[in-house]
Structure formats: C-alpha cells, structure tokens
Design an enzyme around this catalytic site. Structure first.
Site, PDB file in Angstrom:
ATOM      1  N   THR A  59       4.003   0.804   1.191  1.00 21.18           N
ATOM      2  CA  THR A  59       4.913   0.444   2.264  1.00 21.18           C
ATOM      3  C   THR A  59       6.223  -0.128   1.765  1.00 21.18           C
ATOM      4  OG1 THR A  59       3.485  -1.486   2.261  1.00 21.18           O
ATOM      5  CG2 THR A  59       3.208   0.053   4.047  1.00 21.18           C
TER       6      THR A  59
ATOM      7  N   ILE B  65       0.838  -1.209   0.000  1.00 22.01           N
ATOM      8  CA  ILE B  65       0.000   0.000   0.000  1.00 22.01           C
ATOM      9  C   ILE B  65       0.871   1.256   0.000  1.00 22.01           C
ATOM     10  CG2 ILE B  65      -1.868  -1.256   1.119  1.00 22.01           C
ATOM     11  CD1 ILE B  65      -1.140   0.111   3.756  1.00 22.01           C
TER      12      ILE B  65
ATOM     13  N   GLU C 113       4.160   2.553  11.572  1.00 27.36           N
ATOM     14  CA  GLU C 113       3.267   3.277  12.474  1.00 27.36           C
ATOM     15  C   GLU C 113       4.035   4.009  13.564  1.00 27.36           C
ATOM     16  OE1 GLU C 113      -0.748   0.748  11.709  1.00 27.36           O
ATOM     17  OE2 GLU C 113       0.296   0.305  13.560  1.00 27.36           O
TER      18      GLU C 113
ATOM     19  N   THR D 294      12.915   2.417   1.961  1.00 32.85           N
ATOM     20  CA  THR D 294      11.456   2.374   2.127  1.00 32.85           C
ATOM     21  C   THR D 294      11.067   2.563   3.586  1.00 32.85           C
ATOM     22  OG1 THR D 294      11.577  -0.050   2.201  1.00 32.85           O
ATOM     23  CG2 THR D 294      11.061   0.959   0.083  1.00 32.85           C
TER      24      THR D 294
ATOM     25  N   ARG E 145      15.872  -5.076  12.882  1.00 35.20           N
ATOM     26  CA  ARG E 145      16.549  -4.942  11.597  1.00 35.20           C
ATOM     27  C   ARG E 145      15.675  -4.143  10.627  1.00 35.20           C
ATOM     28  NH1 ARG E 145      20.324  -8.435   9.609  1.00 35.20           N
ATOM     29  NH2 ARG E 145      19.552 -10.170  10.851  1.00 35.20           N
TER      30      ARG E 145
END
Lengths: 316, 726, 213
Positions: B469, B467, B687, B616, B610
C-alpha cells in the site's frame, strides 16, 4: 512428491530400453506438466529418465517436402522457426496461444502431446477420478460438480476430461505423424489421429504408446497452404486453457480442415465435417459435434464452437 | 492525541512533502529481491526446518482415524502433529472455524496435520503418507438462491425509511431484478507463510505475513493460551493480503505447533492448491434490488435485500453496505441475510460489502437510467445527496460525487459515446461504454507510533504494516513533514509487535489512521524537544528547530529524544457520514460472435480527501481497477455443491486478470480535503479503486450488446445465446 | 482459555469403533496413486554444478529439489519467489542459459552445467539495473512479491521481440515484430500481479525498450 532415482541417457533407444526395464520409470523432458503432477502425487515415478540429453532438438526437412520436428524442440523454438511460420502458420498460432513465454521455453513438442488433462478433479487427490485411480469414479459427473471447462464429445460415463493442448489441435489439422522408438529399438509411426485415445472404460489409457516407448519426432507432411487460423476462446485474454479453440485451414475454393480443442479428450476433427466446410459453420459443427453429450454447465461450448468458426469464416 | 474537532489549519496546509509524488522508499529492496518475506527469514532464523500441512479431504464431518506412523518414520521427519492429538485450539480474533485441533472437519482443506522435516521435499512427501478416515457430515443444501427465497422478507430490516410500498406503488418507473456475485478468492501472490520459533516452549517469535500485527499478536496468545508478553510478531514485508491476512491463519499455527514439537524453528507456507479452501474468501451473494423513481429522475424508493453464506457464527459479505447512504431517496428498505453453510470460511476481502453490493446496485442504476431515458451519469448526479439519506440530520463530512461524475464524463469523452445498445462496431467487436458510481466508507482506527530523534536522524517505530500500500513511504513523508525534516533522514521501523500498536492495514483505514498516529507521535516529539530546550513555542523547519533565541539544527541535539503517542478519534465524527467517492468509466469490446469480452480503456475519478502520495495512491487505485476487471470477467470460485468445496482451487483455474487483460488506465484525484476525517484531511483510497469497476464493465457490455447480464462474472456462457445475430 | 499444548500424545478415546459405524469414510490417501512398496532403483540425491550469477556452485540435492528451491533454500537466494509452485503465476521466473523459465517446474538436477541468473545477479539496491530502476520510477509493483519475476520476464520480453519470436498477438508472422503495448502485455501475461501494477510495469518496460534501441 515421492523420492525417485534419476538418470540422463544419451541415446533414444537406450532411454526406451531403460524405461521398460526399470520399475516405475518415467521420461522427463520439459517438466512443465510432469513436475506439476509429481508435486501433487498424481504422477509418482520411482525412476526419472531425463531425455534432455538425447539431441532430438532439430527441425529438418523431409524428402516429401515436410518437416521433421525433434521431440525436444521447445514450443518457443518450434513456433519461431521460419519454415513453420511461413508454411505452417497454424502451428505457430496455436503454440503462441498456449501457456506463457516461460513455459513455452521449456515445454517440448513430445511433452506437449503427452500433457494430461487439467480437469480440477483429476488434480485433486481427495476426489474420485477414474483417470487417476481407475475404478474410483468420476467426480466431474457427480451431482453438483463443476464441469464448465470439461468435454462435450468423445467423453464417456467414466471420464469427461479434455486434452488441454493447443499445439496438438493444429498438428491434428496438419495431419502430423508421431515417430517413436520402442524399448526393443524398433521405430514406428503413429498418425496423430490415432495417437490420443478416447476414454471409454479406461480413461487412464491416454495414448497409443506402449510402456517405455519414446516419442522421437513429430513429422509434418508437405505444406497444404491456404489461410490458416487458430481462434482460442477463453475467459481471460491470456494464460488460460481453451474453453473452445478452432483450428482452420481454408483453401481458396472453400474447402479445408477444421479441428477443435477444449471440447474432447483429443484434438477433434473428422473428414466428414471437413467436407462440410463449404457449407458453413453450422454444417461443419452439426457433423463434427454430432453425438455431443455436454453437461448443463458446458453445453454452451457447442454454440461457442459454431460461432467461433462462423467468425473465422466471416459469416454474417 | 485526541482528534476532537474538524481541522481548521495545521502544518499540512503548507505541506512540502505530504501530497507530493514520491517513489517508494522500499522500492530498491523489492526490485532486487532483497526484501525478506516471512518464509525467507534467513537473517533471523537461518536454521528453520520445513513444515508442510495436510488439509482435510472432505467438505465437513469428522475424522474417525488418523495414522501418521508412516509419516513419522519417513526420511528426515522430525515431528508430526495431527489434529486428533490435541484439543481444539481456542479461536483467535474473528476466526470462525478453528485453525487446528480436535476431530471435527468444518470445511474442506481445514488443516488436520503438520509434518516437520529436514527438507521441504521430505516434509511434503511425508505429509502424503498420513492416512485419514472420515465420517462425512450430512449433505448440506448449498444453494444460495434457494436460501434467498426462504429468507426473503423475513426479519427486521436493517434500514427502513419512509413508506417504501407506497413509493413503489406510485413510481413512474420501477426496476426489480436479481443479481448474483460469485465467491472471490484474494489470491495474493505470496501464499500465507510463517516462520515460527517456539522451540523452547516458552517465548515465541513469529515472522509471518500478516496485515494486523496487534490482532495477530493477541490471537496467537489466545490460541495457544500463553502470555502475549512472551510472543513477538513481525511482518515487515507482506506479499499481498487484500483482507486474507487480517487474521491469524493456519500457517502460523502449524509452524508454531511444528516448532514446539520438533524443538526447532519451523517455516511453513500454505501450498497454493490449499489456499482457497483453507483460508477465507469473499462469499457469493444473491441480491434483489428494487428501485422506484419519478419522471424527474429522482429515486423515490430503494429496496435492497441480499443473502450471503458463512459458517455458523461467521460473517458473510454484506452487499447492502452502501445502500443506506449512497444515493438520495425518500424511502428505502435494506436487509442483509447471512445463511449458515458448511463451506470454507468467509470473511473480509478488499472493500467487503461495497465491492459486491456496487456490482449489483450500479447495474440497477444503469437499468433505471435507461427506463427513465436519462443519461446514466446525469441520473446519478440527480440522485446525489449531501446528507445521509437514512438519517438526514447527519451530513457527509465531505462529498464530491457529482464532481467525480462530471470530471470523468468530460475526461472520458462520455458525451460522444454511442447510446443505442449494440450500435457500435469495430471489426468483429461490439463496442460499449459504461459508467458506475463508487462509494466506500471512510473508517479510521486508533493508531500509535513512537518517534525518536537520534543524532539528526528521525526513527519512526510503529507496528503498522505495508502490504504493498505504500505505508513505509507515506509514513516517512508524514514524519518528515511534521518534523520539518528530509524524508532521507527518516528511518521507518514497522510491523513489529515490539512497536506501538497501529491501525494495521485493512478496510482502507490504514493510510488515514497510521499517518495520523505518526503525526501524533511526531507532535509529541516536537513538544518534548521544545520542552528540553525550554521553549514555549517552537518551529520545525528545514531540519532545524527555532523559537525564542534558539535556532539549532536537529542534528545538534546530542541525546536521543523519544516520544510516543497515538491518535484517538473523538465522538464528533459520529455527527458526520464519512465516505470516499468515485466514478468509473470503461470502454469494452465484446466479440460479436464468441462473446469474449475485453476492456479497452478505463478511467477512475476519486474523491478521497488529501492524497498523501499520488504515486502510491494511484497504484492502489489502478490495482483496484485490475481486480475489478477480474471480478467482472473471470473470477469465480467454482462451488461443487455435491462435495461442498471450491473445485478450482489453484491459480490456473481461478482466473485473476493478467497483463493482457488490462488496457490503458487513467486516474484522476479530485483536489479535496476532508477536515472531519483526519488531521491530514485524508481518507483511504485503496478499496475505492475496486468499488463499482465491475458494474461499469457490465454496463459497458450492455451498451455494447444490448444484453443485460446480472450474474457475475460476465462469461460468454451466460449470454452467448442472447447475443445479437451477426 | 485452552490448556497449554501438551505434546505427549493425547490420543482421544473416540477412535474405537466409530469407523465401522461411519456412513461413508474416505481415506485421505485413497485418491492418490497407491504407495508402491518398491524403492527407487538408484540414489535419490545428485550432485550438480550450476553457474549462478556468474559464480560456479556445486550442490548436492535431493532429486526432487526444484531449481527454485535449490536457489531459495540451498543457495539462500530468496529473491526468486514461490507464488504457486505449479507454473501458474510466474513469480519464480529466472533465466537459464539466457532464457526465462519457471524455476518451480524444473528440477535442479536437470541443470548440471547450466548458467542461471537470478534477480540478485541483475542489480543490487545501490546499483540497480535499468529495468529495476524503471520499475521503481514507474511504481511497477506494490507488495513486491511478483516483482523479481516480472523484472526477469520484462528483460527477456524485449529480447524475445527483437529476436523475432512470435506471440499470440503478432500480426504478420513473417515480418519484423514491433515492440507495441499489445506485444508486451501478451508476453508478460505469464507473470501475474495481484496488486494490479500492470499499467505501471508496461510503462517501465516501454521506457527501457526505448532507451535501449
């Protein structure tokens, strides 16, 4: 959006004549507000007269030393014009504070003056709105309504919407005059002060234009000089309508002009308030906002307007 | 593969691909506009007609009459389905309000009709011809403050540790304040959209924009009462979700009904003005936080009570989510109340719980630090814990919160800040600095994949979604690493219900879970390849398999080899508290006259195990920080309490941050590994980037002005009359 | 489990009589302007010729069709995105006669004879334009939905600064405008990115601006 027929005339007087003659006709210029409203069926023209072929996209100098702006001059072109930037910087500042680069590339001078309120209840056809459906009521004035962005002065029991334009606030401070052509081919001039109407009992009537009457130009008087500033206050840093905006022209002797956006159904200015400018922000606002009737949610705009002007006057 | 104990060593210890910065493999498609989103499936459903919805015009009540004749007779209209024509549809997973059917209106803009027409313009125009008469429900009390007053102190605490009352009685310093967070709308850029082919009334294909293929798949089956085997769901590209697309929503349901009624594939996108009230949102919260501390700066009591609203049977935001575990403290009392209100549905939005909870808790921490005369960074350090403070036998699997604060303070030059509120000025701007701690739980979910070796090419099939991510990229990295291959030789096939069920994207569990699932599938493939070659042990490196006397290129394996597996999480993880941690530092400017607030500098330090792909992951974190700026300064769903709906339901009036709001942003990832979390020792981070940001800004505003604002967003109307004299 | 959907109209009996008993009833259409019985005075469709990405395209469109929908639904050029359809997000940004506009707030019929450039005309996956490549390099996007609009704006923002068009953050209105972070951010503000890639987009634009001096 309702179905409509479409034409693109080449002559302003002919366009005005057609607008008066064809039922449900509406002029379309940049489209940045009208199409938005048509999609929501807030505007429902049966016939669209595209005025983009009329010329009217030049800025020329007037004999009195001012500028005459064709109604189809885009906001971008107007803000970038070297004469405007040099002699009417307030106008450039106000235009650049509004909308976005993309929108300013399409939005026109006349269209900007004619844009309609962004009141969320006007925009929601499930809600009563006297401006959209006369006599249906004003949801913004009902118990529990969201009115933070709405007007504090010049409003009425029928409507507390604001006029959303930044450009018009600057033009009001600059004493602009609107030039039109009527359906009978007559031309007339309307000072910007008289162009936008207060809502009273008829908030659906927003301007002094007659049916079919077309804006052809907006004229600016000779430059007035002074320091010209536009301070627009909003929550996010860009791409938002004003909570309050202040247009200020200040001369070396302390005199000048003040016009407000975001507080009223039209750009808000008065000679009496201008006269108080040498006495400071508080003096100006006590006159300019005298008689304000804010809601609980938007009463802060009165303090905000005064403090914004104080900032511009560097008061401490 | 069962994950039964903490990882000791595995192939990721010497990773060549995982953990390295790598540009998105789907990037070229996205920057050229060639990635097809749900409404754009001309490749699959080129003849789809146009669906357009109609939403209810009242807050709640009943529909007494609908007249769709004019719409049915309008030009180009193929079908109209009104909600009165069918029984209420069964609700899918976690749907609280029904999506369609029946006469009850549970919330504003609930879908009440769908029109299918030859063109978009015809469908939209016809939808406006449908007449609906309502009987409005009784006026509801929508005052969350009043509701909090009613419920405060009632019910069993969710967490109760020690003698809280005594702690507050004996405390050297106490903070006791009320905090408010507003309703927030996900406002993803792609509105909820679906193209559905149910034209034959038998098999159904759903090209949709959804984060969770499997949940959606099940929900569609439930909703329409048809066998899941007959349904296929695809979401290869999702234009943002943030939790808004976790569940089946009206776009897919209406497109399916329209397709069935018109006998053609139908595509439908929710009109933007309908998204806010039709779909879900993060509920507003009212929070009372009480903190007790001793002169040594240690918290002795934490008392957090909150309320949120939801439709009956639903879930509101649990703003207390972090409070049982984040800070040390011998006593605590935590209670969340969910109050029924007939408002649009509330559900998960990015970091549900912690996002709202930390907006309040981290202001309270700042307030306590000030009362104690402590540096707010130091105060947080003093109150770190390595065990779950509500259950001290449970250690954190891996927690480096202190290091986040220390590294951040150093990188941000925190010690140089002005410490007397209102004491720093830059022209007309008051300058302030703020810090906040960040915590978000580290969930994992079972996740499966299929790995296929075909002529030297590795194909990964999983229903995992991307999405934005970066799933395409990090899963390809994980697969390449596990198989000892080049990423260029990996083909990702994702987000299709034909593929093995994954975790899906949500709760920041997507990356840790789905990479583990791909690892499991690839390990199964390795075993199968080795078995085929008769090898007991094999190594996979440089595109080759070696073992015994065998040393061959994977491309030399002629026949296709395929293996499927899923990661399953062992009970041992229950012996640990798993979380992600961070610290946010911001510099803000508050206009001394107008109260306009702008963020000038931002730093996040993250401890999330990690980092699978620093590019990203960083984008996820800065994106969270941007959302935090919106949450702090402008986002606010404006509830009309008289009419029971959110009035600012478009992108002009609900203000998310724009380019001009966002300053220089820096992200530091601590080099940590969590061996309890996943085989990759990785945790989610998407998040975490949001958690605490808004509070850091609020604390910065306090530092700038000396005015404490506990009511988000921090717009000037809430404090202009308290600003210092200019 | 609900029964299979039956599309033979299943009108429910609750309708009779309840309307009169309602304490308050609203008609959904009541708030919109009343439906006029009058019909448009002329044809409701038009034929327009656009040059799209260099290629002349003749289209017969409903007068209501926006330029955005003409591109997406008629020409199947779906790279230009519909995020809000009301000029509030910028995802639909494309260029017309060299200027960037919101294609959702423009009718196709208004563009007869115009030159339109969409993201598909700028570059392809195997042949990226420098701005597209810079977006990939700097990770100037996540979900990708606002991205074509961002790239369209980004390219024009550099041109607009160089052309001396002032912005809200421009200092001296009569001097040459420098390409600064503040100028780029302000001018890009009509393109919302909810994934929050703004800082990366700024890096991409800055790189392209520097390389194209």
């Amino acid at each position: 959006m309702r179905a409509f027929s479409y034409e693109k005339p080449a002559d302003p007087a002919a366009a005005a004549a057609r607008a008066a003659e064809v039922e449900g006709a509406k002029f379309l210029a940049g489209g940045t507000n009208l199409l938005d409203l048509m999609k929501l069926e807030i505007e429902t023209p049966l016939h669209v007269i595209d005025v983009n072929g009329l010329g009217l996209d030049e800025i020329t100098e007037t004999e009195e030393g001012g500028l005459r702006i064709g109604t189809l001059v885009t906001n971008t072109a107007l803000s970038a014009d070297a004469r405007i930037r040099r002699d009417y910087p307030l106008l450039t500042r106000a235009i650049a504070a509004g909308a976005t680069g993309q929108l300013r590339n399409k939005a026109t001078t006349g269209g900007n003056l004619l844009q309609r309120t962004r009141c969320p209840y006007f925009y929601d056809t499930n809600q009563p709105c006297n401006k959209r459906v006369p006599g249906s009521g004003c949801a913004a004035l009902s118990e529990g309504a969201f009115s933070r962005q709405l007007g504090v002065i010049g409003t009425s029991d029928a409507c507390i919407a604001t006029h959303p334009s930044d450009m018009a606030v600057a033009m009001r401070a600059l004493d602009a005059v609107v030039e039109t052509v009527t359906p009978t081919g007559m031309t007339r001039e309307i000072p910007l002060e008289e162009f936008h109407l207060l809502p009273g009992d008829t908030p659906e009537q927003e301007t002094a234009l007659m049916p079919g009457e077309l804006i052809t130009h907006v004229r600016l008087p000779a430059p007035v000089g002074g320091v010209q500033e536009y301070h627009k206050v909003r929550d996010r840093a860009s791409y938002a309508f004003a909570l309050v905006s202040v247009a200020l022209i200040r001369q070396a002797d302390g005199s000048g002009r003040v016009a407000l956006g975001g507080v009223a159904p039209k750009p808000w200015r008065s000679d009496a308030a201008d006269a108080e400018l040498p006495n400071g922000a508080s003096a100006v606002m006590s006159v300019l906002l005298d008689g304000a009737r804010p809601t609980e949610e938007n009463a802060f705009k009165i303090t905000l307007a005064e403090r914004t002007l104080a900032a511009m006057l560097k008061e401490s | 593969m069962e994950f039964t104990k903490p990882v000791e060593s595995n192939l990721f210890d010497n990773a060549k691909v995982v953990g390295k910065p790598m540009q998105r493999i789907d990037g070229p498609l996205k920057v050229t506009g060639t990635a097809p989103y749900a409404y754009e499936r001309n490749d699959a459903a080129p003849d789809a007609l146009y669906g357009y919805p109609l939403g209810a015009g009242i807050g709640h009540g009943r529909i007494t009459r609908m007249d769709a004749e004019a719409a049915r007779n309008a030009p180009g209209v193929r079908a109209v389905v009104t909600t009165l024509e069918i029984d209420p549809l069964e609700k899918g997973m976690n749907n609280v309000a029904r999506l369609f059917g029946g006469d009850e209106v549970q919330h504003y803009h609930q879908a009440v009709a769908v029109v299918v027409a030859d063109t978009f313009e015809q469908a939209r125009a016809a939808s406006a011809l449908i007449e609906v008469e309502y009987e409005e429900g009784a006026p509801a009390d929508l005052d969350l403050d009043a509701a909090f007053e009613r419920v405060q102190g009632t019910g069993e605490p969710d967490t109760l540790v020690g003698d809280v009352d005594a702690a507050f009685r004996d405390a050297a310093q106490v903070v006791d304040q009320m905090y408010h967070t507003p309703g927030e709308s996900h406002t993803m850029m792609e509105p909820h959209s679906s193209t559905v082919d149910w034209s034959g009334g038998e098999d159904m294909t759903v090209w949709t924009s959804n984060q969770m293929i499997n949940w959606n798949h099940q929900s569609i089956a439930t909703t329409f009462g048809i066998d899941q085997e007959r349904i296929r769901v695809e979401s290869p590209y999702v234009g943002g979700g943030f939790g808004s697309k976790l569940w089946l929503r009206a776009d897919a349901v209406l497109a399916a009904l329209g397709s069935r009624a018109a006998g053609v594939p139908v595509k439908l996108a929710l009109p933007r003005p309908m998204v806010m009230n039709n779909t879900t949102h993060r509920s507003a919260t009212v929070q009372r936080i009480r903190l007790a501390a001793g002169t040594d700066g240690k918290l002795t009591g934490i008392w957090h009570e909150a309320a949120a609203y939801c439709l009956p049977g639903g879930r509101g935001e649990n703003a207390t989510a972090q409070t049982p575990v984040f800070y040390a403290g011998e006593t605590r009392r935590v209670k969340n109340h969910v109050v029924d209100m007939p408002l649009p549905e509330t559900a998960d939005m990015r970091a549900p719980g912690e996002a709202s909870g930390l907006m309040a808790l981290e202001i309270a921490m700042d307030e306590m630090a000030e009362k104690l005369g402590m540096d707010p960074v130091q105060f947080r350090i003093v109150n770190d814990t390595q065990v779950n403070p509500s259950d001290p036998d449970i250690p954190f699997s891996d927690r480096h919160f202190v290091e986040c604060l220390e590294r951040g303070a150093e990188a941000f030059n925190w010690s140089q800040r002005n410490t007397s509120p209102g004491g720093q000025r830059d022209g007309d701007w008051l300058i302030g600095h703020g810090v906040a701690g960040a915590y978000r739980g580290a969930l994992v979910m079972p996740s499966g994949a299929r790995a296929i070796l075909d002529g030297g090419k590795l194909i990964i099939e999983t229903d995992m979604t991307d999405i934005g991510t970066g799933s395409y990229t990090i899963l390809a990295q994980t697969a390449a690493e596990t198989m000892g291959m080049d990423v260029a030789d990996v083909e990702m096939r994702m987000a299709n219900s034909a593929y093995p069920v994954s975790s899906g994207s949500g709760g920041q569990f997507g990356a840790p879970s789905s990479t583990s699932g791909v690892y499991a599938a690839c390990m199964a493939l390795r075993e199968k390849i080795a078995g085929n070659l008769g090898l007991d042990e094999a190594e996979f490196n440089g595109g080759r398999v070696t073992g015994g006397d065998t040393d061959m290129a994977l491309s030399e394996i002629n026949e296709e080899v395929s293996a499927e597996d899923a990661i399953q999480w062992g009970d041992f993880q229950k012996g640990y508290a798993m979380g992600t941690f961070g610290a946010h530092f911001v510099e803000v400017g508050v206009h001394a006259y107008t109260g306009e607030t702008r963020v000038r500098r931002m730093l996040a330090v993250c401890d999330a195990g990690r980092i699978i792909n620093p590019i990203t992951a960083r984008s996820q974190v800065i994106g969270g920080m941007v959302m935090g700026v919106g949450a702090a300064l402008s986002e606010d769903m404006a509830l009309d309490t008289g009419r029971g709906f959110f009035a600012n339901h478009d992108m002009a009036n609900y203000e998310v941050a724009v380019h001009a709001d966002i300053p220089e942003q820096e992200v530091i990832f601590l080099d940590t590994l969590d061996a309890v979390a996943t085989p990759l020792k990785a945790k989610g981070v998407g998040e975490l980037g949001l958690c605490g940001v808004a509070a850091a800004i609020a604390n910065g505003v306090y530092n700038a002005t000396g005015v404490r604002v506990r009511d988000y967003p921090l717009t000037m109307d809430k404090f202009i009359d308290r600003l210092p004299a200019v | 489990m609900s029964p299979p959907i039956d599309f033979s109209l299943r009108r429910r009996t609750l309708l009779a009589g309840t309307a009169a008993a309602a304490a308050f009833s609203a008609v959904n259409r009541g708030g919109a302007a009343a439906q006029s019985s009058a019909a448009p005075a002329g044809p409701e469709t038009s034929t327009v010729t656009l040059t799209v990405n260099g290629e002349p395209r003749e289209l017969t469109v409903d007068n209501r069709t926006t330029l955005l929908d003409a591109l997406r639904e008629h020409l199947k050029l779906t790279g230009t995105k519909k995020g809000c359809d009301h000029g509030q997000c910028g995802a639909c940004t494309c260029t017309v006669n060299g200027e960037r506009i919101n294609s959702c707030l423009s009718l196709a019929v208004m563009h007869d004879g115009d030159e339109v450039e969409t993201i598909e005309g700028i570059g392809q996956p195997e042949n990226l334009d420098p701005m597209q490549a810079a977006f990939v390099e700097h990770d100037g996007f996540q979900c990708g939905y606002c991205t074509p609009g961002q790239i369209q704006s980004a390219r024009k923002v550099i041109e607009e600064i160089r052309a001396g068009i002032p912005s809200h953050v421009t200092g001296d209105l009569t001097a040459e405008i420098a390409i600064t972070d503040a100028e780029i951010r302000e001018r890009m503000s009509g393109n919302i990115c909810r994934c929050g890639a703004y800082a990366n987009i700024l890096a991409a634009i800055t790189q392209v601006a520097e390389e194209s001096v």
